[in-house]
Design a protein around this motif. Structure first.
Motif, PDB file in Angstrom:
ATOM      1  N   ALA A 176      17.638  57.292  64.812  1.00  0.00           N
ATOM      2  CA  ALA A 176      16.441  57.678  65.562  1.00  0.00           C
ATOM      3  C   ALA A 176      16.246  59.195  65.550  1.00  0.00           C
ATOM      4  CB  ALA A 176      16.533  57.169  66.991  1.00  0.00           C
ATOM      5  N   LEU A 177      17.341  59.928  65.674  1.00  0.00           N
ATOM      6  CA  LEU A 177      17.245  61.390  65.640  1.00  0.00           C
ATOM      7  C   LEU A 177      16.881  61.882  64.246  1.00  0.00           C
ATOM      8  CD1 LEU A 177      20.208  62.415  67.964  1.00  0.00           C
ATOM      9  CD2 LEU A 177      17.755  62.556  68.449  1.00  0.00           C
ATOM     10  N   ALA A 178      17.333  61.156  63.214  1.00  0.00           N
ATOM     11  CA  ALA A 178      16.942  61.512  61.847  1.00  0.00           C
ATOM     12  C   ALA A 178      15.442  61.314  61.662  1.00  0.00           C
ATOM     13  CB  ALA A 178      17.723  60.667  60.839  1.00  0.00           C
ATOM     14  N   SER A 179      14.908  60.204  62.191  1.00  0.00           N
ATOM     15  CA  SER A 179      13.456  59.965  62.129  1.00  0.00           C
ATOM     16  C   SER A 179      12.699  61.001  62.950  1.00  0.00           C
ATOM     17  CB  SER A 179      13.124  58.557  62.642  1.00  0.00           C
ATOM     18  OG  SER A 179      13.638  57.565  61.782  1.00  0.00           O
ATOM     19  N   PHE A 180      13.241  61.343  64.125  1.00  0.00           N
ATOM     20  CA  PHE A 180      12.639  62.364  64.986  1.00  0.00           C
ATOM     21  C   PHE A 180      12.549  63.698  64.245  1.00  0.00           C
ATOM     22  CE2 PHE A 180      13.203  65.702  68.273  1.00  0.00           C
ATOM     23  CZ  PHE A 180      12.092  65.446  69.070  1.00  0.00           C
ATOM     24  N   ASN A 181      13.633  64.076  63.575  1.00  0.00           N
ATOM     25  CA  ASN A 181      13.636  65.341  62.821  1.00  0.00           C
ATOM     26  C   ASN A 181      12.674  65.274  61.638  1.00  0.00           C
ATOM     27  OD1 ASN A 181      15.517  66.541  64.518  1.00  0.00           O
ATOM     28  ND2 ASN A 181      17.254  65.753  63.352  1.00  0.00           N
ATOM     29  N   LYS A 182      12.609  64.130  60.989  1.00  0.00           N
ATOM     30  CA  LYS A 182      11.687  63.964  59.860  1.00  0.00           C
ATOM     31  C   LYS A 182      10.241  64.137  60.316  1.00  0.00           C
ATOM     32  CE  LYS A 182      10.180  60.552  56.417  1.00  0.00           C
ATOM     33  NZ  LYS A 182      10.447  59.229  55.797  1.00  0.00           N
ATOM     34  N   MET A 183       9.887  63.520  61.440  1.00  0.00           N
ATOM     35  CA  MET A 183       8.520  63.630  61.933  1.00  0.00           C
ATOM     36  C   MET A 183       8.193  65.053  62.370  1.00  0.00           C
ATOM     37  SD  MET A 183       6.842  60.830  61.515  1.00  0.00           S
ATOM     38  CE  MET A 183       5.427  61.255  62.514  1.00  0.00           C
ATOM     39  N   ASN A 184       9.170  65.751  62.914  1.00  0.00           N
ATOM     40  CA  ASN A 184       8.929  67.146  63.285  1.00  0.00           C
ATOM     41  C   ASN A 184       8.689  68.019  62.059  1.00  0.00           C
ATOM     42  OD1 ASN A 184       9.089  67.723  66.288  1.00  0.00           O
ATOM     43  ND2 ASN A 184      10.894  66.437  66.044  1.00  0.00           N
ATOM     44  N   LYS A 185       9.353  67.700  60.951  1.00  0.00           N
ATOM     45  CA  LYS A 185       9.100  68.436  59.705  1.00  0.00           C
ATOM     46  C   LYS A 185       7.688  68.148  59.192  1.00  0.00           C
ATOM     47  CE  LYS A 185      13.926  68.682  58.180  1.00  0.00           C
ATOM     48  NZ  LYS A 185      14.940  68.202  57.187  1.00  0.00           N
ATOM     49  N   ILE A 186       7.258  66.887  59.314  1.00  0.00           N
ATOM     50  CA  ILE A 186       5.889  66.546  58.913  1.00  0.00           C
ATOM     51  C   ILE A 186       4.876  67.283  59.788  1.00  0.00           C
ATOM     52  CG2 ILE A 186       4.196  64.672  58.839  1.00  0.00           C
ATOM     53  CD1 ILE A 186       6.499  62.791  58.019  1.00  0.00           C
ATOM     54  N   TYR A 187       5.145  67.349  61.090  1.00  0.00           N
ATOM     55  CA  TYR A 187       4.252  68.079  61.994  1.00  0.00           C
ATOM     56  C   TYR A 187       4.188  69.557  61.620  1.00  0.00           C
ATOM     57  CZ  TYR A 187       2.994  64.490  65.393  1.00  0.00           C
ATOM     58  OH  TYR A 187       2.427  63.400  66.005  1.00  0.00           O
ATOM     59  N   PHE A 188       5.327  70.110  61.245  1.00  0.00           N
ATOM     60  CA  PHE A 188       5.343  71.519  60.825  1.00  0.00           C
ATOM     61  C   PHE A 188       4.422  71.724  59.624  1.00  0.00           C
ATOM     62  CE2 PHE A 188       6.848  75.175  58.452  1.00  0.00           C
ATOM     63  CZ  PHE A 188       7.072  76.112  59.439  1.00  0.00           C
ATOM     64  N   GLN A 189       4.442  70.783  58.675  1.00  0.00           N
ATOM     65  CA  GLN A 189       3.568  70.881  57.507  1.00  0.00           C
ATOM     66  C   GLN A 189       2.104  70.748  57.898  1.00  0.00           C
ATOM     67  OE1 GLN A 189       5.436  67.601  55.396  1.00  0.00           O
ATOM     68  NE2 GLN A 189       6.264  69.004  53.863  1.00  0.00           N
TER      69      GLN A 189
END
Length: 560
Positions: A176-189
């Motif tokens: 879940a934290l890996a998905s959370f970090n992935k989505m935050n990277k997408i938001y950064f983009q």
């Protein structure tokens, strides 16, 4: 006919909604709120507070914005769905959110969805019934509804709004934290694509829940939220989450202030903290000592209720003392009858919000905190099992045992984001859209003095259109000056003037410069392409031959 040419949205400045724009002086323009400006320029209409009709230019801008978000989510392998706007009360009762005052309830059975944690969890549990089908990342781009008592800020806080909401489902916390970090990277983009300065801030999770969340903010003096950034560790947080660093060996503060609150059992809680500071009871909530009654905050009312239920002084009183309050600090008297045997004291708890120049607790006091204002445009949450447990959303693990999903949810208020971009980038001449979302990217204006080859001009328009550039030749009856002013008011990044200098074209840059990649290429080609540049009255103009106009325009738009 190829699929790519079946449908192309008509975008024009010459419609009933925007062809006749008001004549505004600089003073009048400055006095308009961004919502008023969007209305006057024919982007939106608001028949009532919090309700928005999207007109052609506004809709085009909104859909361009949605496409940027969808593209980044698609690159991240996030699946798109579309859920109904109607949600059944049975799910909301299970998560204990049916009593939310902001829900639009149609009757006892249905509400208009304000968010989709309940419905999306109910949907996914039907399909992701085994660990082999996880993780799942899923999103939608839909209208949401919230019964705002006082909608304000135009698009920034409405009763109906466009929301991009995404959700992740994983087998365990690590996933879940890996998905959370992935989505935050997408938001950064996504927010990098918007070309507006932004920050990611540690945040309170509010009614959504979970114990880890980030807010995404545009930095703007017009923002409602206060953010603090440390000049050492560079960590940013919402004021609701930032505690000042207090040296345990520091001298005691001279005098303490006190704020009273009730528990859900109507016991009294007395918070003692340095005079002149602002109490944040959420810091106390995190300690999980007692549950506060947050509905009654008036100090006289709190004490009145406590005294009415405490005639003999035998009800509990909880004293909570801030880190900076010590034995030598002058304390306020207790204003109600009490028994020492019914009094408990908790010390060493940070209770106050940060202030400008405070030491940063995140890096142990090595840096200082500095305040800025922000407009929140996104929020990401790690939810854990907050929704999967009450909704009995489970999957079979490797051993065949039922387990609840570990979840995350992620939201961008798309209509709010559009309003925030307009708010931050507008200037004394009107709107200034980033090229990536502008309804039109290029306005072509013919001077009455033009006597050149119209076919060459049409060929340029065809080249730009084929390259995916949104271009319009203004064929209205307005004067040259009025056409240019209208284009600039509407925030179109580039104006091309075709006149007596043809085959040389004059390109005026209206958009805000965010980068230099395209400009550096133009500099390297300046002599070969015969480009001349000047800056007059703050406006940058490029004179270029029509043979190289399409390449020059593409390069300019890269930076706008």
């Amino acid at each position: 006919m190829s699929l790519s040419r079946i449908f192309k949205r008509l975008v024009s400045t010459n419609t009933i909604f925007s062809s006749s724009l008001p004549k505004l002086t600089g003073k009048q323009l400055k006095s308009l709120t961004t919502t008023e400006l969007l209305i006057k320029l024919g982007f939106i209409r608001q028949p009532h507070a919090g309700i928005t009709h999207w007109l052609p230019l506004g809709l085009a801008t909104l859909e361009n914005l949605e496409e940027v978000i969808k593209q980044r989510l698609s690159e991240g392998q996030v699946l798109e769905t579309s859920l109904s706007s109607l949600s059944h009360s049975s799910l909301w009762h299970k998560t204990k959110r049916w009593q939310n005052d902001e829900l639009y309830k149609l009757n006892e059975d249905f509400c208009l969805a304000a968010t989709a944690e309940e419905e999306i969890t109910e949907l996914v549990k039907v399909y992701a019934d085994t660990y082999k089908k996880l993780p799942v990342l899923i999103y939608q781009m839909e209208r949401k509804y919230r019964d705002e008592r006082r909608p304000r800020g135009g698009l920034l806080r409405g009763r109906e709004f466009i929301m991009n909401d995404a959700y992740s489902f994983d087998v365990d916390k690590e996933g879940a934290l890996a998905s959370f970090n992935k989505m935050n990277k997408i938001y950064f983009q996504i927010f990098s694509d918007m070309r507006v300065p932004f920050v990611k801030a540690n945040a309170d999770s509010g009614t959504i829940g979970g114990d880890l969340s980030y807010e995404w903010h545009f930095i703007s003096d017009k923002g409602e939220d206060t953010l603090y950034t440390c000049d050492n560790c560079q960590v940013t947080g919402n004021v609701e989450k930032v505690k000042p660093f207090i040296d345990e060996n520091a001298d005691a503060v001279d005098k303490a202030a006190v704020t009273y609150a009730l528990t859900t059992d109507n016991d009294l809680v007395a918070f003692y903290y340095p005079e002149g500071r602002h109490l944040n009871t959420k810091f106390f909530d995190a300690e999980d000592i007692v549950e506060l009654n947050t509905k009654i905050t008036d100090q006289e009312k709190v004490l009145e209720i406590f005294e009415s239920e405490n005639p003999d002084g035998l009800k509990n009183i909880v004293r909570v003392v801030d880190l900076a309050v010590k034995p030598r600090t002058e304390m306020p008297d207790m204003p109600v009858p009490f028994s020492k045997s019914r009094m408990s004291t908790f010390e060493g708890i940070g209770l106050t919000e940060a202030q400008e120049g405070d030491l940063c607790s995140n890096c142990g006091g090595k840096g200082h905190l500095h305040a800025s204002k922000g407009i929140e445009v996104g929020h990401t949450f790690y939810l854990g099992k907050k929704y999967s447990i009450p909704l009995e959303a489970t999957f079979a693990d490797k051993d065949g045992e039922k387990q609840n999903y570990e979840m995350g949810c992620y939201g961008i208020g798309v209509s709010r984001l559009l309003g925030a971009i307009a708010e931050v980038l507008r200037d004394e001449k009107g709107l200034r859209w980033p090229a990536i979302i502008a309804p039109l990217q290029v306005s072509i204006v013919m001077s009455p003095a033009f006597e050149g080859d119209h076919q060459k001009v049409q060929s340029l328009i065809d080249l730009l259109t084929k390259a995916g550039i949104r271009v319009e030749e203004d064929s209205s009856d307005l004067s040259l000056g009025m056409k240019l002013n209208r284009s600039k008011l509407l925030g179109i990044p580039l104006q091309i003037i075709i006149g007596k200098a043809f085959p040389k074209l004059e390109i005026e840059v209206r958009g805000k410069l965010f980068g230099k990649k395209g400009y550096e290429v133009i500099e390297s080609k300046r002599s070969d392409w015969g480009i001349e540049t000047e800056k007059r009255h703050g406006v940058v103009k490029h004179l270029v031959d029509i043979e190289h106009a399409d390449e020059t325009i593409k390069l300019l738009l890269q930076d706008l």
